[in-house]
Design an enzyme around this catalytic site. Structure first.
Site, PDB file in Angstrom:
ATOM      1  N   GLU A 168      49.096  17.256  58.753  1.00 26.38           N
ATOM      2  CA  GLU A 168      49.318  17.302  59.468  1.00 26.38           C
ATOM      3  C   GLU A 168      50.995  16.754  59.657  1.00 26.38           C
ATOM      4  OE1 GLU A 168      46.894  14.480  62.142  1.00 26.38           O
ATOM      5  OE2 GLU A 168      44.993  15.320  60.956  1.00 26.38           O
ATOM      6  N   HIS A 370      30.178  13.866  67.545  1.00 25.99           N
ATOM      7  CA  HIS A 370      31.371  13.933  67.184  1.00 25.99           C
ATOM      8  C   HIS A 370      30.645  12.974  65.950  1.00 25.99           C
ATOM      9  CE1 HIS A 370      34.883  11.245  66.784  1.00 25.99           C
ATOM     10  NE2 HIS A 370      35.022  12.643  66.330  1.00 25.99           N
ATOM     11  N   GLU A 372      32.869  10.410  63.347  1.00 27.65           N
ATOM     12  CA  GLU A 372      33.926   9.676  62.780  1.00 27.65           C
ATOM     13  C   GLU A 372      33.259   8.744  61.107  1.00 27.65           C
ATOM     14  OE1 GLU A 372      38.390  10.173  63.469  1.00 27.65           O
ATOM     15  OE2 GLU A 372      37.490   8.558  61.506  1.00 27.65           O
ATOM     16  N   HIS A 443      37.223  17.824  60.943  1.00 26.57           N
ATOM     17  CA  HIS A 443      38.651  16.860  61.163  1.00 26.57           C
ATOM     18  C   HIS A 443      39.169  16.524  59.692  1.00 26.57           C
ATOM     19  CE1 HIS A 443      40.374  17.768  65.429  1.00 26.57           C
ATOM     20  NE2 HIS A 443      39.192  19.147  65.220  1.00 26.57           N
ATOM     21  N   GLU A 444      40.436  16.204  59.317  1.00 24.93           N
ATOM     22  CA  GLU A 444      40.919  15.634  58.565  1.00 24.93           C
ATOM     23  C   GLU A 444      40.487  15.816  57.043  1.00 24.93           C
ATOM     24  OE1 GLU A 444      39.644  13.288  60.809  1.00 24.93           O
ATOM     25  OE2 GLU A 444      41.932  13.617  61.771  1.00 24.93           O
ATOM     26  N   GLU A 468      47.097  16.286  69.655  1.00 30.28           N
ATOM     27  CA  GLU A 468      47.284  14.816  70.027  1.00 30.28           C
ATOM     28  C   GLU A 468      48.304  13.854  69.482  1.00 30.28           C
ATOM     29  OE1 GLU A 468      43.628  14.002  66.569  1.00 30.28           O
ATOM     30  OE2 GLU A 468      45.246  13.772  65.664  1.00 30.28           O
TER      31      GLU A 468
HETATM   32  C1  NOJ Z   1      41.902  12.392  64.502  1.00 28.06           C
HETATM   33  C2  NOJ Z   1      40.448  13.794  65.075  1.00 28.06           C
HETATM   34  O1  NOJ Z   1      41.734  14.742  65.240  1.00 28.06           O
HETATM   35  C3  NOJ Z   1      40.698  13.274  66.449  1.00 28.06           C
HETATM   36  O2  NOJ Z   1      40.460  14.898  66.964  1.00 28.06           O
HETATM   37  C4  NOJ Z   1      40.199  12.626  66.886  1.00 28.06           C
HETATM   38  O3  NOJ Z   1      39.806  11.919  68.727  1.00 28.06           O
HETATM   39  C5  NOJ Z   1      40.078  11.270  66.192  1.00 28.06           C
HETATM   40  N1  NOJ Z   1      40.389  11.406  65.252  1.00 28.06           N
HETATM   41  C6  NOJ Z   1      38.819  10.669  66.832  1.00 28.06           C
HETATM   42  O4  NOJ Z   1      37.931  10.638  65.799  1.00 28.06           O
HETATM   43 CA    CA Z   2      44.195  14.959  63.216  1.00 33.25          CA
END
Ligand code: NOJ
Ligand code: CA
Length: 663
Positions: A168, A370, A372, A443-444, A468
């Protein structure tokens, strides 16, 4: 006749086996050539030329393991050649069909230790690739890869530093000799005005490559298995069985439109491994998301909780009314208080999963799940089956995964996410998700390398300084230039979940940060940034502030029949034209940096027998990302393939056009 061909090949092989001479292979059009040789030390070297001119001069190859130096002491045992020409259909993509036409040369080497190393070259009209493999089964630890790219003339390189967290970062352009260690890919402006893209393909069980400069040579630095904190940076790859590395890939084209149109990376990946792909479909969605980033909502339960049953119902209704396929919800599950102990199958008390999944289904809108993980990859991996079973049971067939780690750059606090263990983890996730008919938006991630050809349920990935950052970055948000670099760099590696479509630029909670863009630039992103999972990221109430401009987002698809880079230069501007898959409708998008520019779009791609109606969304004459970001005009006009659109893009601006055949 057949016999004679075979005979000739055998003679060649025998001759090659006894001579230390060079072996060459050229592209189907004869213009791009690779020459392989062994030097006096038995060290493998290769060189690349295009149109008779040296691109790479004699460049080192090979590997070092803990016990063997596989960069020298080889003899050529044999070589084989193959010709390949096949056209395959994409499940989703920037175009429906892709041609894979190349010449292949396999050089079979034997090391003094007895180890057999094969180097497989593929040469396409628009570039070259090679990989290392071995017929021998072995257990070994690779500590270094010697692959180098010695440029005949020093070029300029667009890159981000190799430690950039989750990729990023802002890309910069430097003379090759000036760069430090950088991530793969890099995009290269060659000294003669042509272009190159250096990356890898089919990264499945190996660490991601990085590159560093040594004069005007780029050398490989494989991501270590562990982070410095674990004090063990030596081991890069644990090989158990047959060695088969990712492909090393160098795209070479005279122009930027040709570079962007290259599909070598996808061609180097294995064909689709999923038999029934009916359930895999591109989607445009909205999400309970931007609110958390601008801090008007929270992920965790509380007075500002975003993912509540009532809020989700509101978003689902909005999606249904405006033609979106789905709604993402983040923060619906337990664990957001500490970002560590996430529970992927237990909602907060104010989220009624059974009710919402029934409601979503009843109005024909999907839910994007989602997960995370906070970087706890191992514990996520352990529970994958039960997590995906839970989601599938509730009709959730897309999951956005995340790996924001407390110790930055690592998984499980120890390992690099782009090291071999991370690469294995991400692949396990994709394979397991496929069993439950679940698509993944990662993501990541590790940088994409075309694996979505093999597993088209890996539909999109982040790995970019996305929207973001414009909500909370302490540097005030990404400069206008950023979006005009990405189509030629990060997005060359695969679909990007950037999340375009901010419609309200004031940020009361973090007033020093904002989106450096006009409204029309946000529309242009939907065409310039390719992602078959495309999230329009802003709040429904913000979209209703500009319902006329929102119409473009409602209409624009995210899966394409054909895609053309109309014009652009890296870091200045970008104009794409794309034909919606299975339709005669075209969409054109343009974005510029902080300079105003006139976009010139010849419409020669349109069907010459038809007349079309254009709806053009353009910056107003006084528009400017800072002072008048919302100022825009919407025009209708009739055109044919003989016409050219001329559109002014404001500083930080852009445009979008929808082009429909007149019935
Ligand atoms: C980083 C992600 O790129 C983002 O889209 C997400 O909202 C946050 N992490 C929380 O998981
Ligand atoms: Ca991110």
């Amino acid at each position: 006749m057949m016999k004679r061909v075979v005979y000739l090949c055998l003679v060649c092989s025998v001759l090659l086996a006894c001579s230390p001479d060079e072996l060459s292979v050229c592209s189907p059009d004869g213009n791009t050539c690779v020459t392989f040789s062994l030097n006096d030390d038995g060290a493998p070297r290769y060189a690349v030329s295009k149109n008779g001119k040296a691109v790479l001069i004699s460049s080192p190859m090979g590997l070092k393991t803990e016990r063997m130096d596989l960069t020298r002491d080889f003899t050529i045992m044999n070589s084989t050649r193959a010709t390949h020409d096949e056209t395959w259909e994409t499940v989703w993509g920037e175009e429906r069909t892709i041609r894979d036409q190349h010449e292949e040369l396999t050089v079979m080497l034997r090391h003094t230790s007895g180890y057999k190393l094969h180097i497989v070259f593929r040469v396409f009209d628009d570039g070259i690739a090679f990989r290392y493999s071995s017929p021998d089964r072995s257990e070994m630890t690779i500590v270094d890869e010697a692959t180098s790219y010695c440029f005949a003339e020093e070029p300029h390189v667009w890159s981000i530093p190799w430690r950039t967290e989750y990729y990023e970062g802002l890309w910069t352009k430097q003379l090759l000799s000036q760069i430090d260690t950088v991530c793969s890919p890099v995009t290269i402006e060659m000294a003669d005005g042509s272009y190159a893209f250096l990356h890898e393909a089919a990264l499945t069980d190996y660490p991601a490559q990085n590159l560093f400069a040594d004069g005007s040579t780029l050398r490989t630095y494989l991501t270590p298995w562990k982070d410095e904190e674990a004090k063990d940076m030596e081991a890069k790859v644990y090989v158990r069985g047959r060695l088969n590395t990712p492909w090393r890939l160098l795209v070479l084209t005279p122009t930027l439109p040709d570079l962007v149109a290259s599909r070598i990376m996808l061609n180097l990946n294995e064909p689709c491994a999923i038999e029934d792909t009916e359930w895999i479909r591109p989607m445009k969605f909205i999400g309970i998301w931007w609110g958390m980033h601008i801090k008007t909502m929270t992920w965790e339960a509380g007075p500002k909780h975003g993912a509540t049953t009532a809020n989700m119902e509101r978003y689902l209704r909005f999606a249904n009314k405006h033609g979106f396929d789905a709604v993402l919800a983040e923060g619906w599950n337990l664990g957001w208080e500490d970002w560590k102990s996430f529970d992927f199958t237990t909602p907060y008390p104010d989220w009624d999963m059974d009710h919402l999944s029934r409601f979503a289904d009843s109005i024909g809108v999907a839910i994007v799940g989602h997960n995370e993980t906070g970087g706890n990859a191992a514990s996520y991996e352990q529970d994958l089956d039960s997590i995906y079973r839970y989601h599938a049971k509730h009709g959730i067939h897309v999951i956005k995964t995340g790996y924001v780690a407390p110790i930055i750059r690592t998984m499980d606090g120890l390992q690099w996410n782009k090291g071999q263990s991370g690469v294995r983890h991400y692949r396990k996730v994709i394979e397991t998700a496929a069993k439950y008919h679940i698509m993944i938006d990662n993501h990541e991630p590790v940088m994409p390398t075309g694996l979505s050809r093999t597993y088209p349920n890996l539909v999109s990935q982040e790995g970019v300084r996305g929207q973001e950052w414009n909500a909370w970055s302490t540097d005030g948000g990404s400069p206008c230039e950023h979006v005009t670099v990405l189509p030629y760099t990060r997005i060359m590696a695969g679909p990007v979940d950037y999340t375009p479509g901010v419609f309200h630029f004031e940020n009361p909670i973090i007033p020093t940060t904002r989106v450096h863009s006009t409204l029309m630039n946000q529309l242009g992103l939907f065409v310039c940034f390719y992602s078959p999972l495309q999230m329009a990221c802003d709040l429904p109430e913000h979209y209703m502030e500009h319902p006329d401009a929102f119409r473009f987002i409602e209409h624009v698809p995210c899966d394409w029949e054909r895609s053309i880079l109309v014009d652009g230069t890296i870091g200045d501007f970008c104009i794409f034209a794309r034909q919606g898959r299975g339709t005669d409708d075209w969409y054109v998008g343009g974005i510029t940096d902080d300079e105003a520019r006139e976009a010139v779009v010849p419409l020669g791609m349109l069907d010459s027998d038809k007349t079309y109606r254009v709806t053009l969304y353009e910056d107003a004459p006084n528009a400017d990302w800072f002072a008048h970001p919302y100022a825009h005009n919407i025009k209708e006009m009739t055109v044919t393939a003989a016409d050219t659109l001329h559109v002014r893009m404001a500083p930080g601006g852009g445009f979008a056009a929808e082009i429909n055949p007149v019935q």
